[in-house]
Design an enzyme around this catalytic site. Structure first.
Site, PDB file in Angstrom:
ATOM      1  N   ALA A  78      40.967  38.881  50.750  1.00 53.66           N
ATOM      2  CA  ALA A  78      40.122  37.878  50.120  1.00 53.66           C
ATOM      3  C   ALA A  78      40.656  36.480  50.388  1.00 53.66           C
ATOM      4  O   ALA A  78      41.836  36.275  50.674  1.00 53.66           O
ATOM      5  CB  ALA A  78      40.067  38.128  48.613  1.00 53.66           C
ATOM      6  N   ASN A 104      38.185  42.260  47.621  1.00 50.05           N
ATOM      7  CA  ASN A 104      38.334  41.838  46.224  1.00 50.05           C
ATOM      8  C   ASN A 104      38.180  40.330  46.123  1.00 50.05           C
ATOM      9  O   ASN A 104      39.114  39.616  45.732  1.00 50.05           O
ATOM     10  CB  ASN A 104      39.697  42.265  45.680  1.00 50.05           C
ATOM     11  CG  ASN A 104      39.626  43.558  44.897  1.00 50.05           C
ATOM     12  OD1 ASN A 104      38.579  43.931  44.387  1.00 50.05           O
ATOM     13  ND2 ASN A 104      40.742  44.251  44.817  1.00 50.05           N
ATOM     14  N   SER A 128      35.391  50.048  44.242  1.00 53.87           N
ATOM     15  CA  SER A 128      36.511  50.535  43.437  1.00 53.87           C
ATOM     16  C   SER A 128      36.753  52.014  43.679  1.00 53.87           C
ATOM     17  O   SER A 128      35.810  52.784  43.869  1.00 53.87           O
ATOM     18  CB  SER A 128      36.239  50.304  41.945  1.00 53.87           C
ATOM     19  OG  SER A 128      37.307  50.838  41.166  1.00 53.87           O
ATOM     20  N   GLY A 130      40.196  52.902  45.119  1.00 56.92           N
ATOM     21  CA  GLY A 130      41.380  53.036  45.939  1.00 56.92           C
ATOM     22  C   GLY A 130      41.080  53.717  47.257  1.00 56.92           C
ATOM     23  O   GLY A 130      39.920  53.890  47.657  1.00 56.92           O
ATOM     24  N   HIS A 186      35.792  45.018  35.862  1.00 49.20           N
ATOM     25  CA  HIS A 186      36.278  46.398  35.999  1.00 49.20           C
ATOM     26  C   HIS A 186      37.795  46.404  36.143  1.00 49.20           C
ATOM     27  O   HIS A 186      38.499  47.175  35.473  1.00 49.20           O
ATOM     28  CB  HIS A 186      35.621  47.061  37.213  1.00 49.20           C
ATOM     29  CG  HIS A 186      36.316  48.316  37.684  1.00 49.20           C
ATOM     30  ND1 HIS A 186      37.496  48.284  38.410  1.00 49.20           N
ATOM     31  CD2 HIS A 186      36.013  49.625  37.538  1.00 49.20           C
ATOM     32  CE1 HIS A 186      37.890  49.515  38.673  1.00 49.20           C
ATOM     33  NE2 HIS A 186      37.009  50.348  38.157  1.00 49.20           N
ATOM     34  N   GLU A 190      40.705  47.866  33.806  1.00 51.74           N
ATOM     35  CA  GLU A 190      41.714  48.758  34.403  1.00 51.74           C
ATOM     36  C   GLU A 190      43.122  48.332  33.996  1.00 51.74           C
ATOM     37  O   GLU A 190      43.951  49.174  33.602  1.00 51.74           O
ATOM     38  CB  GLU A 190      41.558  48.718  35.920  1.00 51.74           C
ATOM     39  CG  GLU A 190      42.577  49.500  36.716  1.00 51.74           C
ATOM     40  CD  GLU A 190      42.421  49.253  38.210  1.00 51.74           C
ATOM     41  OE1 GLU A 190      43.446  48.982  38.871  1.00 51.74           O
ATOM     42  OE2 GLU A 190      41.275  49.306  38.713  1.00 51.74           O
ATOM     43  N   HIS A 447      36.342  15.189  13.452  1.00 50.52           N
ATOM     44  CA  HIS A 447      35.455  16.017  14.266  1.00 50.52           C
ATOM     45  C   HIS A 447      34.274  16.578  13.478  1.00 50.52           C
ATOM     46  O   HIS A 447      33.314  17.051  14.068  1.00 50.52           O
ATOM     47  CB  HIS A 447      36.251  17.174  14.885  1.00 50.52           C
ATOM     48  CG  HIS A 447      37.271  16.725  15.886  1.00 50.52           C
ATOM     49  ND1 HIS A 447      36.928  16.174  17.100  1.00 50.52           N
ATOM     50  CD2 HIS A 447      38.628  16.719  15.842  1.00 50.52           C
ATOM     51  CE1 HIS A 447      38.028  15.866  17.771  1.00 50.52           C
ATOM     52  NE2 HIS A 447      39.079  16.180  17.026  1.00 50.52           N
TER      53      HIS A 447
END
Length: 466
Positions: A78, A104, A128, A130, A186, A190, A447
């Site tokens: 990437a 990725n 995804s 691997g 995802h 993971e 504020h």
């Protein structure tokens, strides 16, 4: 004559596996790698699939080998490497050709490339699973126009993993960077799933003084119940394995320093921009960063000591705690996706995403079937409020509270499980404590605030001139 149905650039581990998967499903594929020797070795080692592999020695040869309109998958690192490859392909491709970035990628880069005037079509694609998933069936998350997705969908659905109901785990998520965004979340989930498993493993190893074989049996048993998933399955296998050099349990000789490629960190950063709380994922990213600080951790143990043993947990209690943590983590992830869908106008299909994740990907689990059903019933409802998961949480939360409170009291590090519990307790508190924060902000910065009684007086009596 052009013979290939599709092309692929980059024959690293993932690229080679994906190319073989495509060939095995009956699609001739042209391949090119920057190192010509790698390209021809790939063909030579393709075995029965070699007849469907067309090696090429240059990008020009690759383009010439693909049927028009062409589709080419990029499997390169990437970042800058993708931009360089797109630039190299620009003079060789026609306007109707399609390039698919299956790395990725940061979804912001995919948005830029999709909207940046490339002279050909472009699709971002999260993959995804691997190496094994790429070879035998990954989960695929596409981002781009419907027309571009439809062009390559027959190949992508053919190579994707299939859920138990036979549905391919491949779908278009939305426009531009939507596919890479969903893949990023995802990966964040993971990180969190792995961290929570590691925390429970640590309690068994350090608190309960269980050896690797006993821990393996616990994970293997859990994989037959509600926690059935790829990560629990492999946790049982890695704790069972023996180091061939020393004869010790394999996990006991591995340095406790976790690597990362950045997608979990991206998830945490993007969640802040979206104002979407994902504390379990953030805790998991933090834990990986801390794991790298080996010397500092050693000095800390030398100065402050190590956590004492704690035998007060049972495998059932730990299992229930992990069930609760998993639900809370996924609820945060899907809420983040919903926030992005609204902000970027992607109309992301939450139950569809859960279905794509049911097989092939790293976070695949039996629980995703129920998550898909709950999200289909009401996509706007947080997953913890879906009746099925609310009932599970009511049953599992006492165990999570026990594990977190007793574990922390004994000095065991449980960042992800604890973060999930704290988020849950905030989410079930109708009147929290942010009124104090608003009062402080008004005091030092005028504020302002909103009043419970609806009066139009947004400042306290402590301001200047009051």
């Amino acid at each position: 004559m052009a013979q290939a149905d599709i092309g692929l650039i980059g024959l690293g581990t993932m690229g080679a596996a994906l190319a073989l998967n495509i060939a095995e499903k009956g699609f001739p594929i042209a391949v090119w790698n920057r190192t010509t020797e790698v390209t021809h070795r790939f063909k030579a080692e393709a075995g029965d699939l070699a007849d469907r592999v067309i090696p090429t020695d240059s990008l020009k040869d690759l383009v010439a080998a693909i049927k028009t309109p062409r589709a080419i998958i990029l499997m390169v690192p990437a970042g800058a490497a993708v931009d360089q490859q797109l630039e190299a392909l620009t003079p060789l491709l026609d306007k109707d050709d399609l390039v698919i970035d299956a790395g990725n990628a940061d979804f912001h880069d995919t948005n830029r490339r999709s909207e940046g005037g490339l002279p050909f079509h472009f699709l971002g694609m999260g993959v995804s699973g691997g190496e094994d998933g790429a070879r035998h069936g990954p989960a695929i998350m596409g981002g781009g126009t419907q027309a571009d997705w439809d062009r390559v969908a027959p190949i992508l659905t053919a190579i994707a993993a299939k859920a138990e109901d036979g549905v391919p785990c491949a779908a278009r998520m939305g426009d531009a960077g939507a596919g890479h965004f969903v893949k990023m979340v995802h990966n964040g989930i993971e990180y969190a799933d792995m961290q929570m498993i590691a925390e429970v493993y640590g309690l068994m190893r350090d608190g309960m003084e269980m050896d690797a074989a006993a821990i393996s049996k616990v994970f293997t048993d859990w994989n037959e119940g509600p926690l059935q998933s790829y990560l629990i399955e492999i946790s049982g296998k890695v704790t069972e394995a023996t180091d061939p050099h020393t004869g010790k349990p394999m996990v006991d000789v591995i340095l406790d320093q976790a690597g990362q490629k950045g997608t979990g960190r991206w998830t945490a950063i993007e969640a802040q921009h979206l104002a979407a709380p994902i504390p379990v994922i953030e805790a998991a990213v933090m834990a990986r960063n801390v794991s790298a600080q080996l010397q500092q951790r050693k000095e800390g143990q030398d100065r402050f000591g190590i956590a004492p043993k704690h035998h007060g947990f049972s495998p059932t209690t730990l299992e229930q705690a992990l069930i609760a943590g998993k639900i809370l983590c996924y609820a945060q992830g899907f809420a983040m996706i919903a926030a992005a869908s609204e902000k970027f106008g992607w109309t992301l299909d939450l139950p569809g995403i859960a279905r794509v994740w049911r097989a092939g990907c790293i976070i695949r689990s039996a629980m995703l079937n129920d998550m898909a059903e709950a999200l289909a019933q009401d996509p706007s409802r947080n997953l913890v409020m879906a009746p099925f998961f609310a009932d599970l949480l009511e049953k599992a939360m006492p165990s999570l509270r026990q594990v977190v409170s007793e574990g922390i009291a004994a000095g065991h590090a449980l960042p992800a499980l604890a973060s999930g519990l704290m988020w849950f307790d905030m989410m079930r508190t109708a009147r929290g404590t942010a009124n104090m924060i608003q009062a402080q902000r008004d005091f030092f910065g005028a504020h302002g605030f909103k009043r419970l009684d609806g009066l139009d007086d947004p400042h306290g009596p402590w301001g200047m001139g009051r």
